[in-house]
Enzyme design. Structure first.
Site, PDB file in Angstrom:
ATOM      1  N   ASP A 269       0.872  -1.164   0.000  1.00  0.00           N
ATOM      2  CA  ASP A 269       0.000   0.000   0.000  1.00  0.00           C
ATOM      3  C   ASP A 269       0.919   1.227   0.000  1.00  0.00           C
ATOM      4  O   ASP A 269       2.102   1.129   0.349  1.00  0.00           O
ATOM      5  CB  ASP A 269      -0.965   0.007   1.198  1.00  0.00           C
TER       6      ASP A 269
HETATM    7  C1  BGC Z   1      -4.942   3.374  -0.027  1.00  0.00           C
HETATM    8  C2  BGC Z   1      -5.041   2.384  -1.178  1.00  0.00           C
HETATM    9  C3  BGC Z   1      -4.830   3.103  -2.469  1.00  0.00           C
HETATM   10  C4  BGC Z   1      -3.495   3.801  -2.439  1.00  0.00           C
HETATM   11  C5  BGC Z   1      -3.162   4.564  -3.698  1.00  0.00           C
HETATM   12  C6  BGC Z   1      -3.673   4.185  -0.099  1.00  0.00           C
HETATM   13  O1  BGC Z   1      -3.681   5.198   0.850  1.00  0.00           O
HETATM   14  O2  BGC Z   1      -5.011   2.684   1.196  1.00  0.00           O
HETATM   15  O3  BGC Z   1      -6.279   1.731  -1.146  1.00  0.00           O
HETATM   16  O4  BGC Z   1      -4.928   2.206  -3.535  1.00  0.00           O
HETATM   17  O5  BGC Z   1      -3.484   4.738  -1.370  1.00  0.00           O
HETATM   18  O6  BGC Z   1      -3.964   5.681  -3.839  1.00  0.00           O
END
Ligand code: BGC
Length: 752
Positions: A269
């Protein structure tokens, strides 16, 4: 004949076409570019040509959403996009800000809660296919979604991005979504693996959960996605067993890549990586979004300082670590590239097509749940004047919520949808309350001016006054996508409706007998007025076609068939998650040295164990407000006697079937649910668990027999001591019904 054959063969060879006979395409280039070869051969060939530096470059980001390819070899970059409800607007190379493109306004699809509420795997396949087409058209290789974290508490700000409280429902719905996306040569990246069930302290919460609960509740949807062929999975921010989940030996190496044999890519993530050594050894393949050690968050071009960039190279060069892990990571990333951008099918996708809007509208309408309809006041009939009240009737909801926020090409509001569907009916509007008047989220502006000068009391008085002379009052409220509502980064702070909405609803209920309350949310909410409101509809964030989908159901153009994918408790305290140790966790002894200072890691225990959602309410015999699997229709269904294909089975496989008849006057669909109970068990088991369902469409008077196949898996519990699924011999009951609380019949069989 002869000259003709010769001419044909010569022509075929020259043009690499066949005259009835397959002609092997001659290819002079390197094997990895030979599209006729299997992916694995191409991967090995590409790998053999790459330098260590090139392999390391594959494993970390080069911009907010991309990683490097191998330019020297013509291997393209990997481009990711959020996910999971539409294709995110382009952001700047190294900033979260919008890039200001004019060609990136997408189709916004319904939130995954709505998809789950449709209980229709074929719609999940349609959803995956159309969103995959949009991703491919926008030249994205990885879609950051779907999300399948289990609904554990109604306070979780991100529940709207997930598929409800039941592992079987989520596992059944996730597979066609993933396969639909990947049909377009776009990898689905299933998130957030695992135990990421809250937003509070999401970067630093260490979850303690017993193995049985982990395997029975929190892992099945991820495993189903992997078994269904998912090409990527996203590690979550939180910790499990004291290790960050983006480099977690247990979750990634032991379970995902070991037990499940996952051959795809583990993507972190954004900002979920914390340690180079663990990132090398503990199963991570690609690092994104890091604010690296010693650098401030978002420092420009810090990509070389990523945990898997220069620090990794230095360790290899100094001999501190070998290249076995690097080759494994590079192999997986190359596999993803050959499955996506270098896939010989060369799909091109489609963007904002009429078919995509039609899909969004259909999925939205099929997901809407009719919770109450006393006196059959819905569908709307014979109205000359309708009063619509509530901010959610006009507020754009495709924008907001965090990373799933979208720049939609268009969004039909509920008010506009109703007006369009009811020509000749006077549809008037009153605000009723002021919720979130802001219109800027994630750099996207709604362009709406929702400012309001009237006091709360005046707004109620105006709405009540306007109700006089209306044939119906339709209240459209609920939550929204601003912070502390249904949004990433924070959890809800209360179970009740915000912004004083209960008072508005009470006042309208006292003023008008035909009140319809439409709750738009991704979470359950308290409904203290439930007995005073004749009709209640659970709507969701439905995207571009939100107003059309809702109007379809309210007018009866579509007969509602959605069923709740999670329980609505009367009060928060009725549910399984009650103590601070359970949520949001309490500071423990360990600290996280973050770029914003030293933070105590929260320790959180899932002490409710497997008793999540209806499993809890049934075990404790607490009546919910609305149970899991519940939803009404404008018609009625009668269930016949369920039957089993055999009363004794040795391998657990039995077919259970039940005839279902549409006994009303309009066509409709019923979600027939099959729950398994194990009354003779050596371990504590839930009263019953969902193990099969089917959605059946019936004309008035029509009967169809609905069947599901149970297997040994349907009968098993996870025996932590044996680390194995166990189905104990003895009697099993299958309870067949229209919801978890509306069982219409049961049958039993014996496992020998
Ligand atoms: C979120 C993800 C997301 C990623 C990219 C993160 O903060 O938890 O679900 O895909 O950011 O935007």
């Amino acid at each position: 004949m002869k000259p003709l054959t010769f001419a044909c063969a010569a022509l075929a060879a020259a043009m690499a076409v066949s005259c009835g006979q397959p002609v092997k395409k001659s290819f002079d280039g390197p094997a990895y570019l030979d599209e006729s070869l299997p992916v694995e051969e191409r991967v090995e060939d590409a790998l053999s040509r790459m330098t260590t530096e090139e392999k390391v470059a594959l494993t970390h980001a080069q911009s907010k959403f991309s990683s490097a390819g191998v330019p020297r070899l013509g291997i393209p970059e990997v481009w990711c996009t959020d996910g999971p409800h539409g294709i995110r607007a382009e952001v700047l190379w190294d900033e979260w800000d919008q890039a200001g493109w004019t060609s990136d306004s997408c189709t916004a699809f319904p939130a995954l809660t709505a998809l789950a509420a449709s209980w229709d795997p074929s719609l999940a396949g349609l959803y995956g296919t159309v969103i995959g087409e949009e991703a491919r058209y926008r030249k994205k290789d990885v879609l950051l979604g779907p999300g399948v974290n289990i609904y554990r508490t109604p306070l979780n700000g991100r529940n709207f991005e997930y598929m409800g409280e039941d592992p079987f429902l989520a596992a059944t719905m996730v597979v066609p979504y993933v396969q639909g996306v990947q049909r377009n040569n776009v990898a689905a990246c299933v998130k957030h693996y695992a135990l990421n069930n809250q937003e509070t302290a999401r970067f630093f919460t260490n979850v303690t959960v017993d193995d049985r609960t982990l395997y029975e509740i929190y892992l099945p949807a991820f495993k189903a996605a992997v078994d269904g062929g998912a090409w990527a999975i996203m590690g979550s921010y939180n910790l499990y067993k004291g290790q960050w989940n983006c480099h977690n030996q247990y979750l990634l190496n032991d379970i995902l890549k070991g037990e499940w044999g996952f051959d795809g890519v583990v993507i972190s993530d954004w900002g979920g990586v914390h340690d180079t050594d663990q990132a090398i050894t503990n199963g991570l393949d690609m690092e994104f979004g890091s604010w690296t050690n010693g650098l401030t968050m978002g420092k420009t071009n810090a990509y070389d300082s990523y945990f898997l960039a220069n620090p990794y190279l230095e360790r290899i060069r100094s001999g501190q670590v070998g290249t076995t892990e690097l080759d494994d990571k590079a192999r997986r990333i190359l596999r993803l590239i050959f499955r996506t951008s270098m896939n010989p099918e060369h799909k091109t996708g489609r963007f904002t097509s009429p078919e995509h809007y039609a899909a969004a509208r259909k999925i939205g309408a099929e997901g809407i749940v009719l919770l109450k309809n006393d006196g059959g006041i819905l569908p709307l009939r014979g109205a000359k004047k309708i009063l619509v009240v509530g901010e959610n009737a006009i507020k754009m909801m495709t924008v907001g919520g965090g990373s799933s926020s979208l720049k939609a090409q268009h969004e039909v509001s509920p008010l506009d949808g109703l007006r369009e569907a009811l020509p000749g009916v006077e549809v008037v509007y009153e605000r009723g309350y002021v919720g979130d008047a802001g219109g800027e989220y994630n750099g996207v502006s709604t362009g709406q001016d929702l400012s309001e000068k009237r006091s709360a009391a005046q707004l109620i008085a105006d709405a009540v006054k306007a109700a006089q002379g209306a044939d119906y009052v339709i209240y459209i409220g609920g939550l929204n996508k601003s912070d502390y509502q249904d949004a990433e980064g924070n959890d809800r702070q209360q179970y009740g409706l915000p912004y004083g909405q209960d008072a508005v609803i009470e006042a309208l209920a006292a003023a008008h007998s035909k009140l319809v309350v439409v709750n738009i949310s991704g979470n359950a909410v308290a409904m203290p007025w439930v007995s005073r409101v004749p009709a209640i509809v659970q709507d969701w964030y439905l995207g571009s076609e939100a107003g059309h989908s809702l109007a379809d159901v309210l007018t009866g153009a579509v007969n509602p068939s959605g069923k709740l994918p999670f329980t609505f408790p009367v009060a928060l305290e009725d549910g399984p998650v009650k103590t601070p140790e359970q949520f949001p966790g309490l500071p423990g002894d360990k600290t996280w040295e973050s770029s914003f200072g030293s933070v105590p890691i929260l320790e959180e225990t899932y002490s409710e164990g497997i008793y999540v959602g209806y499993r809890w309410f049934e075990a404790k015999q607490v009546a919910p407000l609305f149970p899991f699997g519940y939803g009404l229709s404008y018609t009625t269904f009668a269930y016949g006697d369920p039957k089993v294909s055999k009363t004794v089975t040795t391998d657990g496989s039995v077919t259970v079937s039940v005839p279902v008849t549409n006994t009303g006057a309009v066509a409709g669909a019923e979600v027939v649910q099959f729950y398994v109970a194990d009354p003779e068990s050596s371990v504590d088991r839930p009263v019953k668990e969902l193990k099969g369902f089917d959605k059946v469409f019936l004309q008035p008077g029509e009967t169809k027999t609905v069947s599901v196949q149970l297997t040994r898996e349907s009968l098993s519990f996870f025996d932590a001591a044996k680390h194995a699924w166990v189905a104990e011999p003895g009697r099993f009951d299958v309870l067949v019904g229209a919801s978890s609380a509306d069982i219409r019949g049961s049958v039993s069989f014996e496992l020998k």
